[in-house]
Design a protein around this motif. Structure first.
Motif, PDB file in Angstrom:
ATOM      1  N   ASN A   1       0.813  -1.232   0.000  1.00 20.95           N
ATOM      2  CA  ASN A   1       0.000   0.000   0.000  1.00 20.95           C
ATOM      3  C   ASN A   1       0.838   1.269   0.000  1.00 20.95           C
ATOM      4  N   GLU A   2       2.015   1.210  -0.559  1.00 16.76           N
ATOM      5  CA  GLU A   2       2.884   2.378  -0.704  1.00 16.76           C
ATOM      6  C   GLU A   2       3.442   2.404  -2.115  1.00 16.76           C
ATOM      7  N   PHE A   3       3.602   3.611  -2.599  1.00 13.09           N
ATOM      8  CA  PHE A   3       4.307   3.785  -3.861  1.00 13.09           C
ATOM      9  C   PHE A   3       5.790   3.944  -3.539  1.00 13.09           C
ATOM     10  N   LEU A   4       6.618   3.136  -4.152  1.00 13.47           N
ATOM     11  CA  LEU A   4       8.060   3.296  -4.049  1.00 13.47           C
ATOM     12  C   LEU A   4       8.506   4.029  -5.302  1.00 13.47           C
ATOM     13  N   VAL A   5       8.930   5.255  -5.112  1.00 16.17           N
ATOM     14  CA  VAL A   5       9.252   6.140  -6.235  1.00 16.17           C
ATOM     15  C   VAL A   5      10.748   6.427  -6.211  1.00 16.17           C
ATOM     16  N   HIS A   6      11.376   6.253  -7.366  1.00 15.35           N
ATOM     17  CA  HIS A   6      12.799   6.551  -7.495  1.00 15.35           C
ATOM     18  C   HIS A   6      12.945   7.622  -8.574  1.00 15.35           C
ATOM     19  N   LEU A   7      13.342   8.802  -8.156  1.00 17.06           N
ATOM     20  CA  LEU A   7      13.562   9.930  -9.059  1.00 17.06           C
ATOM     21  C   LEU A   7      15.061  10.058  -9.271  1.00 17.06           C
ATOM     22  N   LYS A   8      15.501   9.806 -10.505  1.00 13.08           N
ATOM     23  CA  LYS A   8      16.933   9.845 -10.795  1.00 13.08           C
ATOM     24  C   LYS A   8      17.145  10.396 -12.198  1.00 13.08           C
ATOM     25  N   TYR A   9      17.878  11.506 -12.269  1.00 19.60           N
ATOM     26  CA  TYR A   9      18.254  12.077 -13.560  1.00 19.60           C
ATOM     27  C   TYR A   9      19.409  13.040 -13.363  1.00 19.60           C
ATOM     28  N   GLU A  10      20.005  13.418 -14.483  1.00 23.31           N
ATOM     29  CA  GLU A  10      21.071  14.412 -14.428  1.00 23.31           C
ATOM     30  C   GLU A  10      20.877  15.398 -15.574  1.00 23.31           C
ATOM     31  N   LYS A  11      21.294  16.606 -15.332  1.00 23.11           N
ATOM     32  CA  LYS A  11      21.205  17.677 -16.327  1.00 23.11           C
ATOM     33  C   LYS A  11      22.577  18.294 -16.512  1.00 23.11           C
ATOM     34  N   ARG A  12      22.863  18.690 -17.742  1.00 21.45           N
ATOM     35  CA  ARG A  12      24.133  19.328 -18.078  1.00 21.45           C
ATOM     36  C   ARG A  12      23.863  20.704 -18.680  1.00 21.45           C
ATOM     37  N   GLU A  13      24.657  21.640 -18.272  1.00 26.87           N
ATOM     38  CA  GLU A  13      24.605  22.999 -18.821  1.00 26.87           C
ATOM     39  C   GLU A  13      26.004  23.373 -19.282  1.00 26.87           C
ATOM     40  N   PRO A  14      26.137  23.847 -20.510  1.00 20.48           N
ATOM     41  CA  PRO A  14      27.475  24.287 -20.949  1.00 20.48           C
ATOM     42  C   PRO A  14      27.913  25.523 -20.174  1.00 20.48           C
ATOM     43  N   LEU A  15      29.176  25.516 -19.780  1.00 20.20           N
ATOM     44  CA  LEU A  15      29.715  26.640 -19.016  1.00 20.20           C
ATOM     45  C   LEU A  15      30.654  27.461 -19.880  1.00 20.20           C
ATOM     46  N   ILE A  16      31.793  26.882 -20.223  1.00 22.64           N
ATOM     47  CA  ILE A  16      32.779  27.548 -21.075  1.00 22.64           C
ATOM     48  C   ILE A  16      33.337  26.500 -22.022  1.00 22.64           C
ATOM     49  N   GLU A  17      33.182  26.723 -23.302  1.00 25.64           N
ATOM     50  CA  GLU A  17      33.714  25.831 -24.340  1.00 25.64           C
ATOM     51  C   GLU A  17      33.382  24.382 -24.033  1.00 25.64           C
ATOM     52  N   ASN A  18      34.359  23.567 -23.636  1.00 28.05           N
ATOM     53  CA  ASN A  18      34.096  22.150 -23.412  1.00 28.05           C
ATOM     54  C   ASN A  18      33.889  21.810 -21.933  1.00 28.05           C
ATOM     55  N   LEU A  19      33.669  22.794 -21.102  1.00 31.46           N
ATOM     56  CA  LEU A  19      33.370  22.576 -19.690  1.00 31.46           C
ATOM     57  C   LEU A  19      31.865  22.658 -19.468  1.00 31.46           C
ATOM     58  N   ASP A  20      31.333  21.664 -18.769  1.00 28.69           N
ATOM     59  CA  ASP A  20      29.906  21.628 -18.476  1.00 28.69           C
ATOM     60  C   ASP A  20      29.681  21.626 -16.977  1.00 28.69           C
ATOM     61  N   LEU A  21      28.548  22.183 -16.587  1.00 27.65           N
ATOM     62  CA  LEU A  21      28.069  22.049 -15.215  1.00 27.65           C
ATOM     63  C   LEU A  21      27.130  20.850 -15.201  1.00 27.65           C
ATOM     64  N   VAL A  22      27.312  19.941 -14.267  1.00 28.87           N
ATOM     65  CA  VAL A  22      26.482  18.749 -14.183  1.00 28.87           C
ATOM     66  C   VAL A  22      25.797  18.738 -12.821  1.00 28.87           C
ATOM     67  N   VAL A  23      24.480  18.585 -12.835  1.00 28.27           N
ATOM     68  CA  VAL A  23      23.719  18.411 -11.607  1.00 28.27           C
ATOM     69  C   VAL A  23      23.082  17.028 -11.663  1.00 28.27           C
TER      70      VAL A  23
END
Length: 125
Positions: free
Chosen positions: A92-114
């Motif tokens: 009687n419970e929902f087991l929820v797994h939220l998993k993802y990653e996002k990338r944002e370009p910062l400078i040239e070939n450097l990315d910010l990853v969350v």
């Protein structure tokens, strides 16, 4: 002695360096902040199933529909819900797994990853 007193404070070059550093961190924050706000919205949508008695969420399909509607309301468009969210029913419970990653370009070939990875146990209403 009088020469040292007239040399107080930053020079123009010093101010430009400080301004460049502040601009870099502000740019970084403005690129990462929307992803954190979307994640916090997703957390609220998922946990609202437990408190929202009127939603009538009883099955995994209902849960996905509820989250999809919440994503539309909160204008979360750059996240594929089926890839980021896994839902199972157990005791009687929902087991929820939220998993993802996002990338944002910062400078040239450097990315910010969350990277977001959290599990929820949500009781059925």
């Amino acid at each position: 002695m009088t020469f040292a007193r007239s040399q107080q404070g930053l020079s123009i070059l010093g101010w430009l360096v400080v301004l460049a550093v502040v601009a870099f961190f502000a740019s970084t924050a403005f690129k990462v902040l929307p992803h954190y706000l979307d994640y916090m919205s997703m957390e609220k949508i998922i946990t609202s199933v437990e408190t929202d008695k009127a939603s009538g969420v009883r099955t995994v399909g209902d849960f996905y529909n509820h989250v999809s509607k919440g994503m539309q309301v909160n204008n979360i468009r750059d996240l594929n819900m089926r890839d980021a969210l896994q839902v199972k029913v157990e005791n009687n419970e929902f087991l929820v797994h939220l998993k993802y990653e996002k990338r944002e370009p910062l400078i040239e070939n450097l990315d910010l990853v969350v990277n977001f990875d959290k599990e929820f146990r949500v009781r059925m209403p």
